[in-house]
Design a protein around this motif. Structure first.
Motif, PDB file in Angstrom:
ATOM      1  N   TYR A   1       6.189  20.744  -0.690  1.00  0.00           N
ATOM      2  CA  TYR A   1       6.086  20.544   0.761  1.00  0.00           C
ATOM      3  C   TYR A   1       4.879  19.680   1.138  1.00  0.00           C
ATOM      4  O   TYR A   1       4.950  18.883   2.064  1.00  0.00           O
ATOM      5  N   LEU A   2       3.794  19.843   0.412  1.00  0.00           N
ATOM      6  CA  LEU A   2       2.631  18.995   0.643  1.00  0.00           C
ATOM      7  C   LEU A   2       2.958  17.540   0.279  1.00  0.00           C
ATOM      8  O   LEU A   2       2.565  16.615   0.978  1.00  0.00           O
ATOM      9  N   ARG A   3       3.690  17.357  -0.817  1.00  0.00           N
ATOM     10  CA  ARG A   3       4.082  16.011  -1.234  1.00  0.00           C
ATOM     11  C   ARG A   3       4.970  15.348  -0.182  1.00  0.00           C
ATOM     12  O   ARG A   3       4.750  14.202   0.195  1.00  0.00           O
ATOM     13  N   ILE A   4       5.947  16.064   0.329  1.00  0.00           N
ATOM     14  CA  ILE A   4       6.832  15.521   1.359  1.00  0.00           C
ATOM     15  C   ILE A   4       6.044  15.194   2.623  1.00  0.00           C
ATOM     16  O   ILE A   4       6.240  14.131   3.233  1.00  0.00           O
ATOM     17  N   PHE A   5       5.137  16.090   3.008  1.00  0.00           N
ATOM     18  CA  PHE A   5       4.307  15.843   4.191  1.00  0.00           C
ATOM     19  C   PHE A   5       3.465  14.586   4.006  1.00  0.00           C
ATOM     20  O   PHE A   5       3.400  13.738   4.899  1.00  0.00           O
ATOM     21  N   LEU A   6       2.808  14.438   2.862  1.00  0.00           N
ATOM     22  CA  LEU A   6       1.957  13.270   2.627  1.00  0.00           C
ATOM     23  C   LEU A   6       2.765  11.983   2.517  1.00  0.00           C
ATOM     24  O   LEU A   6       2.319  10.926   2.993  1.00  0.00           O
ATOM     25  N   LEU A   7       3.945  12.053   1.927  1.00  0.00           N
ATOM     26  CA  LEU A   7       4.800  10.862   1.851  1.00  0.00           C
ATOM     27  C   LEU A   7       5.244  10.420   3.243  1.00  0.00           C
ATOM     28  O   LEU A   7       5.233   9.224   3.563  1.00  0.00           O
ATOM     29  N   ASN A   8       5.636  11.373   4.068  1.00  0.00           N
ATOM     30  CA  ASN A   8       6.034  11.039   5.440  1.00  0.00           C
ATOM     31  C   ASN A   8       4.849  10.525   6.250  1.00  0.00           C
ATOM     32  O   ASN A   8       4.994   9.570   7.021  1.00  0.00           O
TER      33      ASN A   8
ATOM     34  N   GLY B   1       0.812  -1.214   0.000  1.00  0.00           N
ATOM     35  CA  GLY B   1       0.000   0.000   0.000  1.00  0.00           C
ATOM     36  C   GLY B   1       0.840   1.257   0.000  1.00  0.00           C
ATOM     37  O   GLY B   1       0.507   2.238  -0.664  1.00  0.00           O
ATOM     38  N   TRP B   2       1.949   1.217   0.754  1.00  0.00           N
ATOM     39  CA  TRP B   2       2.817   2.392   0.798  1.00  0.00           C
ATOM     40  C   TRP B   2       3.395   2.699  -0.578  1.00  0.00           C
ATOM     41  O   TRP B   2       3.434   3.862  -1.002  1.00  0.00           O
ATOM     42  N   ILE B   3       3.825   1.678  -1.297  1.00  0.00           N
ATOM     43  CA  ILE B   3       4.382   1.908  -2.636  1.00  0.00           C
ATOM     44  C   ILE B   3       3.318   2.468  -3.569  1.00  0.00           C
ATOM     45  O   ILE B   3       3.568   3.412  -4.325  1.00  0.00           O
ATOM     46  N   GLY B   4       2.100   1.921  -3.510  1.00  0.00           N
ATOM     47  CA  GLY B   4       1.027   2.408  -4.375  1.00  0.00           C
ATOM     48  C   GLY B   4       0.648   3.845  -4.079  1.00  0.00           C
ATOM     49  O   GLY B   4       0.535   4.677  -4.989  1.00  0.00           O
ATOM     50  N   VAL B   5       0.478   4.158  -2.810  1.00  0.00           N
ATOM     51  CA  VAL B   5       0.114   5.529  -2.430  1.00  0.00           C
ATOM     52  C   VAL B   5       1.264   6.483  -2.731  1.00  0.00           C
ATOM     53  O   VAL B   5       1.046   7.613  -3.177  1.00  0.00           O
ATOM     54  N   ARG B   6       2.492   6.030  -2.528  1.00  0.00           N
ATOM     55  CA  ARG B   6       3.669   6.847  -2.834  1.00  0.00           C
ATOM     56  C   ARG B   6       3.688   7.230  -4.314  1.00  0.00           C
ATOM     57  O   ARG B   6       3.935   8.383  -4.667  1.00  0.00           O
ATOM     58  N   ASN B   7       3.406   6.257  -5.173  1.00  0.00           N
ATOM     59  CA  ASN B   7       3.402   6.542  -6.611  1.00  0.00           C
ATOM     60  C   ASN B   7       2.295   7.517  -6.993  1.00  0.00           C
ATOM     61  O   ASN B   7       2.505   8.405  -7.822  1.00  0.00           O
ATOM     62  N   VAL B   8       1.130   7.362  -6.403  1.00  0.00           N
ATOM     63  CA  VAL B   8       0.031   8.282  -6.694  1.00  0.00           C
ATOM     64  C   VAL B   8       0.367   9.688  -6.202  1.00  0.00           C
ATOM     65  O   VAL B   8       0.154  10.674  -6.914  1.00  0.00           O
ATOM     66  N   ILE B   9       0.916   9.792  -4.997  1.00  0.00           N
ATOM     67  CA  ILE B   9       1.279  11.108  -4.457  1.00  0.00           C
ATOM     68  C   ILE B   9       2.356  11.761  -5.329  1.00  0.00           C
ATOM     69  O   ILE B   9       2.261  12.949  -5.666  1.00  0.00           O
ATOM     70  N   LYS B  10       3.359  10.998  -5.726  1.00  0.00           N
ATOM     71  CA  LYS B  10       4.430  11.586  -6.541  1.00  0.00           C
ATOM     72  C   LYS B  10       3.942  11.980  -7.927  1.00  0.00           C
ATOM     73  O   LYS B  10       4.483  12.902  -8.534  1.00  0.00           O
TER      74      LYS B  10
END
Length: 115
Positions: free
Chosen positions: A88-95, A72-81
């Motif tokens: 800064y929003l991207r970094i916050f959501l990834l963390n 799930g982390w990899i999938g959500v990471r790809n969608v966020i990126k």
């Protein structure tokens, strides 16, 4: 050939490959879980307790849960990126996603091994 793909020359392949491996482990666990569910009487709390009583079943569940969180982390990471452009929003959501995945693993450990 596979080692060439896993080098830094192709950075996205490593995570893609790990997501496929985790998906395979989740599928194997699902088959084992459903097959075992078919043969056990799980209409009571004691039935569920007996279902998860063997150590190998607890270990398999823990491995599958870690794979689910990682997958799930990899999938959500790809969608966020792909879709979040503000840095800064991207970094916050990834963390936030990484921390919540780790929290889910510890929550599973707490449920099955400490209680």
């Amino acid at each position: 050939m596979i080692l060439d793909l896993l080098t830094k020359k192709y950075p996205g392949f490593r995570l893609w490959f790990l997501q496929r491996i985790s998906g395979f482990i989740i599928a194997i666990f699902s088959v084992i879980f459903i097959t075992r569910l078919y043969f056990f009487d799980t209409h009571s709390f004691q039935g569920w307790k007996n279902f998860f009583a063997p150590f190998w079943m607890q270990l398999l569940l823990l491995i599958a849960w870690i794979c689910i969180c990682f997958h799930g982390w990899i999938g959500v990471r790809n969608v966020i990126k792909d879709y979040i452009r503000y840095y800064y929003l991207r970094i916050f959501l990834l963390n936030l996603t990484a921390i919540s995945s780790i929290a889910y693993v510890f929550f599973m450990l707490w449920i099955f091994y400490l209680s």
